[in-house]
Design a protein around this motif. Structure first.
Motif, mmCIF file in Angstrom:
data_model
loop_
_atom_site.group_PDB
_atom_site.id
_atom_site.type_symbol
_atom_site.label_atom_id
_atom_site.label_comp_id
_atom_site.label_asym_id
_atom_site.label_seq_id
_atom_site.Cartn_x
_atom_site.Cartn_y
_atom_site.Cartn_z
ATOM 1 N N MET A 174 0.833 -1.198 0.000
ATOM 2 C CA MET A 174 0.000 0.000 0.000
ATOM 3 C C MET A 174 0.871 1.253 0.000
ATOM 4 S SD MET A 174 -2.518 -1.045 3.128
ATOM 5 C CE MET A 174 -3.366 0.511 3.010
ATOM 6 N N VAL A 175 0.307 2.325 -0.516
ATOM 7 C CA VAL A 175 0.924 3.646 -0.378
ATOM 8 C C VAL A 175 -0.054 4.473 0.434
ATOM 9 C CG1 VAL A 175 1.719 5.717 -1.550
ATOM 10 C CG2 VAL A 175 2.184 3.483 -2.540
ATOM 11 N N GLN A 176 0.372 4.880 1.609
ATOM 12 C CA GLN A 176 -0.454 5.730 2.451
ATOM 13 C C GLN A 176 -0.049 7.177 2.210
ATOM 14 O OE1 GLN A 176 0.393 3.919 6.295
ATOM 15 N NE2 GLN A 176 -1.538 2.810 6.190
ATOM 16 N N ALA A 177 -1.041 8.057 2.130
ATOM 17 C CA ALA A 177 -0.776 9.458 1.819
ATOM 18 C C ALA A 177 -1.244 10.360 2.955
ATOM 19 C CB ALA A 177 -1.492 9.847 0.530
ATOM 20 N N ASP A 178 -0.507 11.451 3.132
ATOM 21 C CA ASP A 178 -0.869 12.468 4.111
ATOM 22 C C ASP A 178 -0.383 13.820 3.595
ATOM 23 O OD1 ASP A 178 -1.707 13.781 6.398
ATOM 24 O OD2 ASP A 178 0.087 13.249 7.536
ATOM 25 N N GLU A 179 -1.297 14.620 3.070
ATOM 26 C CA GLU A 179 -0.998 15.970 2.592
ATOM 27 C C GLU A 179 0.177 16.023 1.615
ATOM 28 O OE1 GLU A 179 -0.809 18.878 5.683
ATOM 29 O OE2 GLU A 179 -2.528 18.023 6.731
ATOM 30 N N GLY A 180 0.146 15.184 0.595
ATOM 31 C CA GLY A 180 1.170 15.206 -0.439
ATOM 32 C C GLY A 180 2.436 14.452 -0.116
ATOM 33 N N ALA A 181 2.472 13.773 1.016
ATOM 34 C CA ALA A 181 3.621 12.946 1.385
ATOM 35 C C ALA A 181 3.144 11.497 1.486
ATOM 36 C CB ALA A 181 4.217 13.412 2.703
ATOM 37 N N TYR A 182 4.058 10.561 1.281
ATOM 38 C CA TYR A 182 3.676 9.161 1.136
ATOM 39 C C TYR A 182 4.594 8.245 1.936
ATOM 40 C CZ TYR A 182 1.594 11.402 -2.892
ATOM 41 O OH TYR A 182 0.895 12.268 -3.705
ATOM 42 N N LEU A 183 4.060 7.051 2.242
ATOM 43 C CA LEU A 183 4.898 5.979 2.772
ATOM 44 C C LEU A 183 4.340 4.650 2.317
ATOM 45 C CD1 LEU A 183 3.711 4.259 5.435
ATOM 46 C CD2 LEU A 183 4.159 6.389 6.562
ATOM 47 N N ILE A 184 5.231 3.670 2.197
ATOM 48 C CA ILE A 184 4.843 2.311 1.817
ATOM 49 C C ILE A 184 4.481 1.558 3.083
ATOM 50 C CG2 ILE A 184 5.652 0.120 0.855
ATOM 51 C CD1 ILE A 184 7.506 1.703 -0.958
ATOM 52 N N ALA A 185 3.411 0.768 3.005
ATOM 53 C CA ALA A 185 3.006 -0.068 4.124
ATOM 54 C C ALA A 185 2.625 -1.444 3.590
ATOM 55 C CB ALA A 185 1.835 0.549 4.868
ATOM 56 N N LEU A 186 2.864 -2.466 4.403
ATOM 57 C CA LEU A 186 2.478 -3.831 4.050
ATOM 58 C C LEU A 186 1.140 -4.141 4.696
ATOM 59 C CD1 LEU A 186 5.841 -5.705 4.676
ATOM 60 C CD2 LEU A 186 4.995 -4.726 2.543
ATOM 61 N N LYS A 187 0.223 -4.678 3.916
ATOM 62 C CA LYS A 187 -1.066 -5.104 4.454
ATOM 63 C C LYS A 187 -1.015 -6.624 4.573
ATOM 64 C CE LYS A 187 -5.980 -4.444 3.947
ATOM 65 N NZ LYS A 187 -7.040 -3.902 3.082
ATOM 66 N N LEU A 188 -1.062 -7.098 5.814
ATOM 67 C CA LEU A 188 -0.938 -8.527 6.094
ATOM 68 C C LEU A 188 -2.276 -9.108 6.521
ATOM 69 C CD1 LEU A 188 2.342 -8.207 8.136
ATOM 70 C CD2 LEU A 188 2.139 -8.999 5.785
ATOM 71 N N ILE A 189 -2.500 -10.352 6.158
ATOM 72 C CA ILE A 189 -3.735 -11.040 6.526
ATOM 73 C C ILE A 189 -3.865 -11.137 8.044
ATOM 74 C CG2 ILE A 189 -4.939 -13.259 6.383
ATOM 75 C CD1 ILE A 189 -3.594 -13.596 3.599
ATOM 76 N N SER A 190 -2.756 -11.331 8.735
ATOM 77 C CA SER A 190 -2.770 -11.564 10.176
ATOM 78 C C SER A 190 -2.858 -10.291 11.028
ATOM 79 C CB SER A 190 -1.518 -12.341 10.580
ATOM 80 O OG SER A 190 -0.360 -11.606 10.243
ATOM 81 N N ARG A 191 -2.840 -9.111 10.403
ATOM 82 C CA ARG A 191 -2.864 -7.853 11.159
ATOM 83 C C ARG A 191 -4.017 -6.979 10.698
ATOM 84 N NH1 ARG A 191 3.325 -6.159 12.162
ATOM 85 N NH2 ARG A 191 2.374 -5.032 13.845
ATOM 86 N N SER A 192 -4.619 -6.288 11.634
ATOM 87 C CA SER A 192 -5.715 -5.397 11.256
ATOM 88 C C SER A 192 -5.194 -4.080 10.678
ATOM 89 C CB SER A 192 -6.617 -5.120 12.454
ATOM 90 O OG SER A 192 -5.872 -4.542 13.503
ATOM 91 N N ASP A 193 -4.052 -3.606 11.174
ATOM 92 C CA ASP A 193 -3.474 -2.357 10.681
ATOM 93 C C ASP A 193 -2.283 -2.634 9.775
ATOM 94 O OD1 ASP A 193 -5.231 -0.751 12.147
ATOM 95 O OD2 ASP A 193 -3.958 -0.872 13.925
ATOM 96 N N PRO A 194 -2.113 -1.835 8.727
ATOM 97 C CA PRO A 194 -0.937 -1.994 7.859
ATOM 98 C C PRO A 194 0.355 -1.758 8.639
ATOM 99 C CG PRO A 194 -2.573 -0.558 6.849
ATOM 100 C CD PRO A 194 -3.005 -0.780 8.260
ATOM 101 N N LEU A 195 1.415 -2.402 8.206
ATOM 102 C CA LEU A 195 2.740 -2.260 8.811
ATOM 103 C C LEU A 195 3.542 -1.277 7.960
ATOM 104 C CD1 LEU A 195 4.850 -3.264 10.896
ATOM 105 C CD2 LEU A 195 5.422 -5.059 9.258
ATOM 106 N N PRO A 196 3.777 -0.060 8.450
ATOM 107 C CA PRO A 196 4.496 0.928 7.638
ATOM 108 C C PRO A 196 5.979 0.577 7.496
ATOM 109 C CG PRO A 196 4.023 1.828 9.798
ATOM 110 C CD PRO A 196 3.383 0.471 9.736
ATOM 111 N N MET A 197 6.521 0.894 6.341
ATOM 112 C CA MET A 197 7.933 0.643 6.095
ATOM 113 C C MET A 197 8.799 1.653 6.829
ATOM 114 S SD MET A 197 9.753 0.184 2.446
ATOM 115 C CE MET A 197 11.523 0.202 2.287
ATOM 116 N N ARG A 198 8.336 2.881 6.934
ATOM 117 C CA ARG A 198 9.069 3.950 7.615
ATOM 118 C C ARG A 198 8.197 4.532 8.716
ATOM 119 N NH1 ARG A 198 13.508 6.287 4.838
ATOM 120 N NH2 ARG A 198 13.835 5.298 2.845
ATOM 121 N N SER A 199 8.812 5.277 9.584
ATOM 122 C CA SER A 199 8.057 5.937 10.648
ATOM 123 C C SER A 199 7.650 7.354 10.256
ATOM 124 C CB SER A 199 8.895 5.977 11.929
ATOM 125 O OG SER A 199 10.098 6.666 11.688
#
Length: 97
Positions: free
Chosen positions: A46-71
């Motif tokens: 996934m690519v999560q966006a916030d006001e023109g900035a982005y981060l990659i996150a993994l969406k896993l079957i075993s987790r309800s929330d995506p796991l972001p690649m960066r903080s």
């Protein structure tokens, strides 16, 4: 006093092992999260966006929330290009089919 803070994040897609590894390194330690390719949800990169900035996150079957690649979020096309490259790898991966 001068403080040098370095961080390094890698998303490692290992076709032979059938794994996806999220590796984060800073000056103190290396943190690794390793998952089977089969643990990724259908839209696992996934690519999560916030006001023109982005981060990659993994969406896993075993987790309800995506796991972001960066903080933190980044601007520019690099994040979206990286996510697209990972998606293409997954789409061509016979282990995920």
């Amino acid at each position: 006093m001068r403080v040098l803070e370095q961080s390094d994040e890698h998303l490692i897609l290992d076709r032979a092992a059938g794994t996806v590894e999220l590796r984060r390194r800073n000056l103190r330690r290396v943190h690794r999260d390793v998952f089977s390719v089969n643990e990724l949800a259908q839209d696992g990169i996934m690519v999560q966006a916030d006001e023109g900035a982005y981060l990659i996150a993994l969406k896993l079957i075993s987790r309800s929330d995506p796991l972001p690649m960066r903080s933190y979020y980044q601007s520019g096309r690099t994040v979206r290009a990286g996510a697209e490259a990972a998606r293409k790898w997954l789409a061509s991966d016979p282990l995920k089919a």
